[in-house]
Design an enzyme around this catalytic site. Structure first.
Site, PDB file in Angstrom:
ATOM      1  N   LYS A 116      -1.440  -6.043  -5.353  1.00  0.00           N
ATOM      2  CA  LYS A 116      -1.181  -5.271  -4.124  1.00  0.00           C
ATOM      3  C   LYS A 116      -2.197  -5.650  -3.049  1.00  0.00           C
ATOM      4  CE  LYS A 116       2.350  -2.890  -5.337  1.00  0.00           C
ATOM      5  NZ  LYS A 116       3.636  -3.105  -4.694  1.00  0.00           N
ATOM      6  N   TYR A 118      -2.502  -5.392 -11.530  1.00  0.00           N
ATOM      7  CA  TYR A 118      -1.529  -4.745 -10.633  1.00  0.00           C
ATOM      8  C   TYR A 118      -2.172  -4.469  -9.280  1.00  0.00           C
ATOM      9  CZ  TYR A 118       1.019  -0.940  -8.384  1.00  0.00           C
ATOM     10  OH  TYR A 118       1.658  -0.155  -7.450  1.00  0.00           O
ATOM     11  N   SER A 170      -0.427   0.681  -2.294  1.00  0.00           N
ATOM     12  CA  SER A 170      -0.790   1.790  -3.178  1.00  0.00           C
ATOM     13  C   SER A 170      -2.220   2.233  -2.922  1.00  0.00           C
ATOM     14  CB  SER A 170      -0.665   1.296  -4.627  1.00  0.00           C
ATOM     15  OG  SER A 170      -1.292   2.190  -5.509  1.00  0.00           O
TER      16      SER A 170
HETATM   17  P1  NAD Z   1      10.472   0.981  -9.830  1.00  0.00           P
HETATM   18  O1  NAD Z   1      10.082   0.077 -10.944  1.00  0.00           O
HETATM   19  O2  NAD Z   1      11.204   2.224 -10.154  1.00  0.00           O
HETATM   20  O3  NAD Z   1      11.326   0.165  -8.745  1.00  0.00           O
HETATM   21  C1  NAD Z   1      11.144  -1.203  -8.508  1.00  0.00           C
HETATM   22  C2  NAD Z   1      12.532  -1.828  -8.481  1.00  0.00           C
HETATM   23  O4  NAD Z   1      12.393  -3.216  -8.187  1.00  0.00           O
HETATM   24  C3  NAD Z   1      13.263  -1.743  -9.819  1.00  0.00           C
HETATM   25  O5  NAD Z   1      14.568  -1.281  -9.589  1.00  0.00           O
HETATM   26  C4  NAD Z   1      13.269  -3.180 -10.346  1.00  0.00           C
HETATM   27  O6  NAD Z   1      14.420  -3.445 -11.117  1.00  0.00           O
HETATM   28  C5  NAD Z   1      13.233  -3.978  -9.058  1.00  0.00           C
HETATM   29  N1  NAD Z   1      12.615  -5.293  -9.154  1.00  0.00           N
HETATM   30  C6  NAD Z   1      11.406  -5.630  -9.689  1.00  0.00           C
HETATM   31  N2  NAD Z   1      11.169  -6.931  -9.529  1.00  0.00           N
HETATM   32  C7  NAD Z   1      12.249  -7.469  -8.870  1.00  0.00           C
HETATM   33  C8  NAD Z   1      12.583  -8.745  -8.402  1.00  0.00           C
HETATM   34  N3  NAD Z   1      11.771  -9.797  -8.574  1.00  0.00           N
HETATM   35  N4  NAD Z   1      13.766  -8.916  -7.786  1.00  0.00           N
HETATM   36  C9  NAD Z   1      14.616  -7.864  -7.587  1.00  0.00           C
HETATM   37  N5  NAD Z   1      14.335  -6.616  -8.001  1.00  0.00           N
HETATM   38  C10 NAD Z   1      13.168  -6.407  -8.630  1.00  0.00           C
HETATM   39  O7  NAD Z   1       9.135   1.310  -9.026  1.00  0.00           O
HETATM   40  P2  NAD Z   1       8.873   2.404  -7.917  1.00  0.00           P
HETATM   41  O8  NAD Z   1       8.092   3.501  -8.517  1.00  0.00           O
HETATM   42  O9  NAD Z   1      10.125   2.722  -7.208  1.00  0.00           O
HETATM   43  O10 NAD Z   1       7.884   1.602  -6.976  1.00  0.00           O
HETATM   44  C11 NAD Z   1       8.363   0.843  -5.877  1.00  0.00           C
HETATM   45  C12 NAD Z   1       7.204   0.086  -5.252  1.00  0.00           C
HETATM   46  O11 NAD Z   1       6.195   1.007  -4.864  1.00  0.00           O
HETATM   47  C13 NAD Z   1       6.532  -0.918  -6.197  1.00  0.00           C
HETATM   48  O12 NAD Z   1       6.185  -2.065  -5.464  1.00  0.00           O
HETATM   49  C14 NAD Z   1       5.275  -0.184  -6.649  1.00  0.00           C
HETATM   50  O13 NAD Z   1       4.230  -1.073  -6.966  1.00  0.00           O
HETATM   51  C15 NAD Z   1       4.938   0.617  -5.407  1.00  0.00           C
HETATM   52  N6  NAD Z   1       4.170   1.832  -5.724  1.00  0.00           N
HETATM   53  C16 NAD Z   1       4.665   2.724  -6.634  1.00  0.00           C
HETATM   54  C17 NAD Z   1       3.923   3.857  -6.964  1.00  0.00           C
HETATM   55  C18 NAD Z   1       4.433   4.837  -7.994  1.00  0.00           C
HETATM   56  O14 NAD Z   1       3.659   5.640  -8.472  1.00  0.00           O
HETATM   57  N7  NAD Z   1       5.710   4.839  -8.348  1.00  0.00           N
HETATM   58  C19 NAD Z   1       2.683   4.081  -6.348  1.00  0.00           C
HETATM   59  C20 NAD Z   1       2.223   3.159  -5.412  1.00  0.00           C
HETATM   60  C21 NAD Z   1       2.987   2.034  -5.098  1.00  0.00           C
HETATM   61  C1  UD1 Z   2      -2.020   5.688 -12.027  1.00  0.00           C
HETATM   62  C2  UD1 Z   2      -2.534   4.280 -11.866  1.00  0.00           C
HETATM   63  C3  UD1 Z   2      -2.550   3.930 -10.382  1.00  0.00           C
HETATM   64  C4  UD1 Z   2      -1.163   4.096  -9.776  1.00  0.00           C
HETATM   65  C5  UD1 Z   2      -0.716   5.547 -10.022  1.00  0.00           C
HETATM   66  C6  UD1 Z   2       0.673   5.834  -9.496  1.00  0.00           C
HETATM   67  C7  UD1 Z   2      -4.056   3.988 -13.780  1.00  0.00           C
HETATM   68  C8  UD1 Z   2      -5.479   3.824 -14.203  1.00  0.00           C
HETATM   69  N1  UD1 Z   2      -3.854   4.198 -12.451  1.00  0.00           N
HETATM   70  O1  UD1 Z   2      -2.912   6.465 -11.326  1.00  0.00           O
HETATM   71  O2  UD1 Z   2      -2.991   2.604 -10.176  1.00  0.00           O
HETATM   72  O3  UD1 Z   2      -1.199   3.831  -8.379  1.00  0.00           O
HETATM   73  O4  UD1 Z   2      -0.731   5.806 -11.427  1.00  0.00           O
HETATM   74  O5  UD1 Z   2       1.631   5.124 -10.225  1.00  0.00           O
HETATM   75  O6  UD1 Z   2      -3.136   3.919 -14.574  1.00  0.00           O
HETATM   76  N2  UD1 Z   2      -3.280  12.396 -16.890  1.00  0.00           N
HETATM   77  C9  UD1 Z   2      -3.466  13.133 -18.024  1.00  0.00           C
HETATM   78  N3  UD1 Z   2      -2.598  12.941 -19.061  1.00  0.00           N
HETATM   79  C10 UD1 Z   2      -1.572  12.049 -19.012  1.00  0.00           C
HETATM   80  C11 UD1 Z   2      -1.389  11.304 -17.838  1.00  0.00           C
HETATM   81  C12 UD1 Z   2      -2.277  11.484 -16.799  1.00  0.00           C
HETATM   82  O7  UD1 Z   2      -4.381  13.950 -18.112  1.00  0.00           O
HETATM   83  O8  UD1 Z   2      -0.830  11.908 -20.011  1.00  0.00           O
HETATM   84  C13 UD1 Z   2      -4.191  12.610 -15.743  1.00  0.00           C
HETATM   85  C14 UD1 Z   2      -4.983  11.389 -15.341  1.00  0.00           C
HETATM   86  O9  UD1 Z   2      -6.200  11.320 -16.040  1.00  0.00           O
HETATM   87  C15 UD1 Z   2      -5.170  11.636 -13.825  1.00  0.00           C
HETATM   88  C16 UD1 Z   2      -3.905  12.398 -13.426  1.00  0.00           C
HETATM   89  O10 UD1 Z   2      -3.377  12.946 -14.635  1.00  0.00           O
HETATM   90  O11 UD1 Z   2      -6.283  12.489 -13.623  1.00  0.00           O
HETATM   91  C17 UD1 Z   2      -2.852  11.510 -12.789  1.00  0.00           C
HETATM   92  O12 UD1 Z   2      -2.592  10.415 -13.639  1.00  0.00           O
HETATM   93  P1  UD1 Z   2      -1.420   9.361 -13.303  1.00  0.00           P
HETATM   94  O13 UD1 Z   2      -0.161  10.095 -13.043  1.00  0.00           O
HETATM   95  O14 UD1 Z   2      -1.428   8.339 -14.392  1.00  0.00           O
HETATM   96  O15 UD1 Z   2      -1.856   8.704 -11.916  1.00  0.00           O
HETATM   97  P2  UD1 Z   2      -3.225   7.957 -11.489  1.00  0.00           P
HETATM   98  O16 UD1 Z   2      -4.268   8.118 -12.511  1.00  0.00           O
HETATM   99  O17 UD1 Z   2      -3.539   8.412 -10.115  1.00  0.00           O
END
Ligand code: NAD
Ligand code: UD1
Length: 339
Positions: free
Chosen positions: A155, A151, A127
């Protein structure tokens, strides 16, 4: 030619389910493992509907090595994409033990089983959170890494673990993909993000305000040093992100080694840009109020994507309007799907 089998941990989740579509479309055979700790079982039937096939699925926990080893015994796995893990920053501060346990243990268990099965290609979901509050924009892959939440530390720890593993055992092929802000949904409207409870992230919250499920969006601060004072992020369509995983797998058809890549668009979008685009493209109203900054937030963050373009021959294709359109289609469809 026989299709290569890709094991997708967390494949029922938001990014995992979209990546299964991209993998299938690229000609890979997909096997999902998920324990549904943050997803719904019926995602699988909707995935099958989109792909017009029955995806192989195993219900279980990635921390269960005996369970995992059986899957590697049953199938000739070519590579693993590891999405499984917990991802909510705020929750990780309240439940650090759960986060370190799930994120780090699942990685270690998976690596042990892969090693035993001699499967050495791994794509890991990292991430942009590992960049903390970046000193320079756009963010390059060699920028300083530090994190402020359990978190983020989980990572970053896994990144170090994988780097150490690669240095000790250079036959591994490991891609650390650093996602910026994934949003949007598949344009079938059948799958998308399913936030538990009230969403923390911007796009799902905007969707809920437009739907009338929340009265207004709290815009967290308009006094940042940005063009309109609101926070700037690099939002990326989840299908572009999904295709980035396919490109990383394709990379390892002819290359080897450790690869660290930003997956973003390279474009910075402010909170108000996103709200305005969402309203315009979907012809709806998103009420908002400016409130205090959210603690822990940074002003701006967007990716330098030049390395992704060079190394993976990949580039995000979908713009902000498409992200907003697909996110809204999914939000509207959820009512009839009852999810
Ligand atoms: P998500 O929660 O929708 O998907 C994760 C999936 O993993 C879920 O279906 C959950 O049931 C499953 N899971 C969790 N722990 C498990 C385990 N121990 N065994 C088997 N299954 C398990 O999340 P996502 O948004 O799809 O994110 C996927 C990955 O990407 C995560 O590792 C997250 O940290 C990373 N990531 C997500 C974002 C984001 O904004 N969504 C940003 C950066 C990184
Ligand atoms: C958050 C996480 C980051 C993660 C990312 C994607 C935190 C501090 N950081 O980041 O670690 O990788 O999500 O899952 O939680 N905002 C509003 N109102 C809201 C929600 C968000 O104004 O109700 C603004 C925030 O201040 C920011 C932008 O929207 O400026 C994006 O926010 P968000 O979607 O939560 O993502 P990140 O802050 O990038």
């Amino acid at each position: 030619m026989k299709k290569q089998c890709i094991l997708v941990t967390g494949g029922a989740g938001f990014i995992g389910s979209h990546t299964c579509i991209a993998l299938h479309e690229a000609g890979y055979k997909v096997i999902i493992v998920d324990n549904f700790s943050n997803s719904h079982r019926d995602v699988l039937s909707r995935l099958n509907q989109i792909l017009n096939t029955d995806i192989i699925f195993y219900e279980g926990d990635v921390r269960d090595q005996i369970f995992l080893a059986k899957i590697f015994k049953n199938h000739a796995i070519h590579a693993v994409i590891h999405f499984a893990g917990f991802k909510a920053v705020g929750e990780s501060v309240k439940k650090p033990l759960d986060y370190y346990d799930n994120n780090i243990l699942s990685m270690i268990c998976l690596l042990r089983v892969m090693k035993e099965a001699r499967v050495y290609i791994l794509i890991f979901s990292s991430s942009a959170t590992v960049y903390g509050d970046p000193k320079w924009l756009p963010i390059k892959e060699d920028s300083e890494r530090y994190t402020t939440s359990p978190y983020g530390r989980s990572k970053l720890f896994i990144e170090h673990l994988l780097e150490d593993l690669y240095h000790a055992e250079p036959h591994w092929n490991i891609a650390l993909l650093r996602y910026f802000n994934p949003v949007g949904a598949h344009d079938s409207g059948l799958i998308g993000e399913l936030p538990n409870d009230v969403p923390n992230n911007l796009m799902p919250f905007v969707q809920q305000v437009a739907k009338g499920l929340q009265p207004y969006l709290s815009v967290f601060g308009n006094d940042y040093d940005t063009r309109d004072g609101t926070g700037i992020r690099d939002y990326i369509h989840v299908m572009d992100l999904a295709e980035g995983h396919v490109s990383a797998l394709n990379y390892y058809q002819t290359n080897h080694g450790l690869l660290t890549v930003n997956l973003g668009t390279g474009q910075g979008t402010s909170v108000l840009d996103l709200v305005n685009t969402f309203e315009k493209i979907n012809n709806c109203k998103v009420q908002y109020k400016i409130v205090e900054r959210r603690s822990g937030d940074i002003a701006a963050c967007w990716a330098d994507v030049s390395f992704a373009e060079r190394a993976l021959a990949w580039r995000a294709k979908r713009d902000l309007a498409k992200m907003c359109e697909d996110a809204w289609r999914w939000e509207c469809a959820r009512t009839s799907l009852r999810v």
